[in-house]
Design an enzyme around this catalytic site. Structure first.
Site, PDB file in Angstrom:
ATOM      1  N   TYR A  23      38.141  69.580  32.824  1.00  0.00           N
ATOM      2  CA  TYR A  23      38.004  68.880  31.546  1.00  0.00           C
ATOM      3  C   TYR A  23      38.602  69.730  30.419  1.00  0.00           C
ATOM      4  CZ  TYR A  23      35.709  66.940  27.446  1.00  0.00           C
ATOM      5  OH  TYR A  23      35.459  66.421  26.212  1.00  0.00           O
ATOM      6  N   ARG A  42      12.305  74.055  18.577  1.00  0.00           N
ATOM      7  CA  ARG A  42      13.500  74.551  19.270  1.00  0.00           C
ATOM      8  C   ARG A  42      13.182  75.012  20.691  1.00  0.00           C
ATOM      9  NH1 ARG A  42      14.921  79.379  17.945  1.00  0.00           N
ATOM     10  NH2 ARG A  42      14.599  79.063  15.711  1.00  0.00           N
ATOM     11  N   LYS A  62      28.062  60.685  29.509  1.00  0.00           N
ATOM     12  CA  LYS A  62      28.826  59.761  30.344  1.00  0.00           C
ATOM     13  C   LYS A  62      27.874  58.895  31.191  1.00  0.00           C
ATOM     14  CE  LYS A  62      32.085  62.162  28.401  1.00  0.00           C
ATOM     15  NZ  LYS A  62      32.730  63.315  28.992  1.00  0.00           N
ATOM     16  N   ASP A  68      30.687  71.042  37.687  1.00  0.00           N
ATOM     17  CA  ASP A  68      30.558  69.992  36.670  1.00  0.00           C
ATOM     18  C   ASP A  68      30.497  68.668  37.434  1.00  0.00           C
ATOM     19  OD1 ASP A  68      31.018  67.961  34.799  1.00  0.00           O
ATOM     20  OD2 ASP A  68      32.215  69.257  33.499  1.00  0.00           O
TER      21      ASP A  68
HETATM   22  C1  LIG Z   1      33.027  64.668  28.543  1.00  0.00           C
HETATM   23  C2  LIG Z   1      32.987  65.750  29.530  1.00  0.00           C
HETATM   24  C3  LIG Z   1      32.459  67.015  29.190  1.00  0.00           C
HETATM   25  C4  LIG Z   1      31.994  67.351  27.791  1.00  0.00           C
HETATM   26  O1  LIG Z   1      30.842  66.641  27.436  1.00  0.00           O
HETATM   27  P1  LIG Z   1      30.447  66.274  25.926  1.00  0.00           P
HETATM   28  O2  LIG Z   1      29.165  65.557  26.086  1.00  0.00           O
HETATM   29  O3  LIG Z   1      31.574  65.416  25.389  1.00  0.00           O
HETATM   30  O4  LIG Z   1      30.336  67.555  25.167  1.00  0.00           O
HETATM   31  C5  LIG Z   1      32.409  67.980  30.181  1.00  0.00           C
HETATM   32  N1  LIG Z   1      32.857  67.736  31.434  1.00  0.00           N
HETATM   33  C6  LIG Z   1      33.393  66.546  31.788  1.00  0.00           C
HETATM   34  C7  LIG Z   1      33.880  66.341  33.182  1.00  0.00           C
HETATM   35  C8  LIG Z   1      33.470  65.514  30.852  1.00  0.00           C
HETATM   36  O5  LIG Z   1      34.006  64.335  31.213  1.00  0.00           O
END
Ligand SMILES: *Cc1c(COP(=O)(O)O)cnc(C)c1O
Length: 357
Positions: free
Chosen positions: A98, A47, A194, A169
């Site tokens: 998001y 961990r 992504k 983000d």
């Molecule tokens: C998908 C997404 C998230 C969340 O990510 P996960 O990997 O699905 O938990 C956060 N911010 C943005 C802009 C996203 O597109």
């Protein structure tokens, strides 16, 4: 291997985090499946660390220009950042951030942990005014799926003046198109699910910072809560990252061409595109039904949520109850992939032709 900071992003994507070049060393970091380590070292337990995470963290850290920590998902990274906010602290957040981020904030607010103030991220004066008394200013730029862009340097300066941390983000832009740490932002968050991983087969998140103290606090939270990535997921994400520059370049070129053509199509009332990246949002003139029809009619484009994979996908965002009511009913978010743009257009145009009044 410590990356050479002089190298350009495309070279860092390929080389950062690779093993040292010693005879018979593997070129790429292997997947280390280990729940525990022989006592007396620095890691001790699964961990607390893993060599495959470290390779990925070195690579993403080099690309963003800071120190990286990886997490089990993007939202695990988001939760870890929000955890920095002290009791009843104020968080400024774009109203079109998001949905998962908004839902976490709403949940924490409902439980009396913090207060969230929603802002229009394009109204810089209003965001600057909201920074007063804030503990954390959350930026997402471009926003998902409204594709609004924030004035990151101006807002960051105002937030720091007010004594608040700033987080961006950076999921949509990737470190190839935007490096917020260079604008003095404290923390960058990614859904590595992504573009970074890029093949729609991994769920992972990351945080990057230049602040060693913040890094240590966040590492402590990850150690304690255990929102850690699997070694195989870290390896897949690192493998994906090696071609990030190629994928982003191609997706962006495809998106720019499609935006030009979509603007001329009578089924589209509006085409939203910030000028960079591979995400395009279109608003259908005939609204929700036409948008649903479009998602059913494409053959090459896949109807699916998420984004940033090699394959082109689309979805009507308001099909999700949690999506902001200010996002138009007929808005379809396109995640443009790396296929041949002529095939993408043929498929999209044919489907759109069936959505004209
Ligand atoms: C998908 C997404 C998230 C969340 O990510 P996960 O990997 O699905 O938990 C956060 N911010 C943005 C802009 C996203 O597109």
């Amino acid at each position: 291997m410590a990356p050479d900071p002089q190298l350009r992003p495309g070279t860092l994507a390929v080389t950062a985090g690779r093993p040292d070049k010693t005879p018979d060393a593997p070129l790429n970091t292997p997947i280390t499946m280990a729940a525990t380590y022989v006592a007396g070292g620095e890691v001790e337990y699964g961990r607390y660390g893993n060599p495959t995470w470290t390779a990925l963290e070195d690579a993403l850290g080099a690309l963003e220009g800071g120190r990286c920590l990886t997490f089990a998902s993007g939202l695990a990274a988001v939760a870890t950042v929000l955890d920095l906010v002290g009791k009843e602290g104020k968080v400024v957040v774009p109203k079109h951030a998001y949905t998962g981020t908004i839902m976490q904030l709403a949940d924490l607010e409902a439980r009396g942990r913090l207060t969230a103030e929603m802002v229009d991220i394009t109204d810089t004066d209003a965001v600057v005014a909201a920074c007063d008394g804030a503990a954390l200013v959350w930026l997402e730029s471009p926003t998902n799926p409204a594709l609004e862009v924030a004035d990151i340097p101006t807002i960051t300066a105002a937030a720091h003046e007010a004594g608040a941390y700033v987080v961006v983000d950076n999921t949509f832009a990737t470190p190839l198109l935007q490096r917020p740490l260079e604008d003095d932002v404290d923390l960058v968050v990614h859904s590595a699910t992504k573009y970074l991983a890029g093949h729609s087969d991994v769920q992972m998140g990351a945080i990057v910072t230049r602040d060693d103290e913040l890094w240590a606090v966040l590492k402590g939270r990850r150690d304690l809560v255990g929102a850690i990535p699997g070694p195989f997921e870290a390896w897949l994400t690192l493998r994906g990252l090696r071609t990030l520059h190629l994928r982003v370049e191609r997706a962006q070129a495809n998106a720019q061409e499609l935006v030009r053509r979509l603007a001329e199509h009578p089924a589209c009332e509006e085409v939203r595109y910030p000028g960079f990246g591979g995400i395009v949002s279109i608003v259908l003139a005939q609204g929700e039904m036409a948008a649903d029809l479009l998602c059913r009619k494409t053959r090459l484009w896949v109807h699916a949520t998420s984004l940033g994979g090699v394959e082109s996908t689309l979805e009507r965002r308001r099909r999700w109850k949690a999506e902001a009511a200010t996002i138009p009913d007929g808005l379809v978010r396109l995640s443009v992939g790396v296929e041949d743009v002529e095939d993408l257009w043929d498929d999209l145009r044919t489907a759109l032709d069936g959505c004209v009044g």
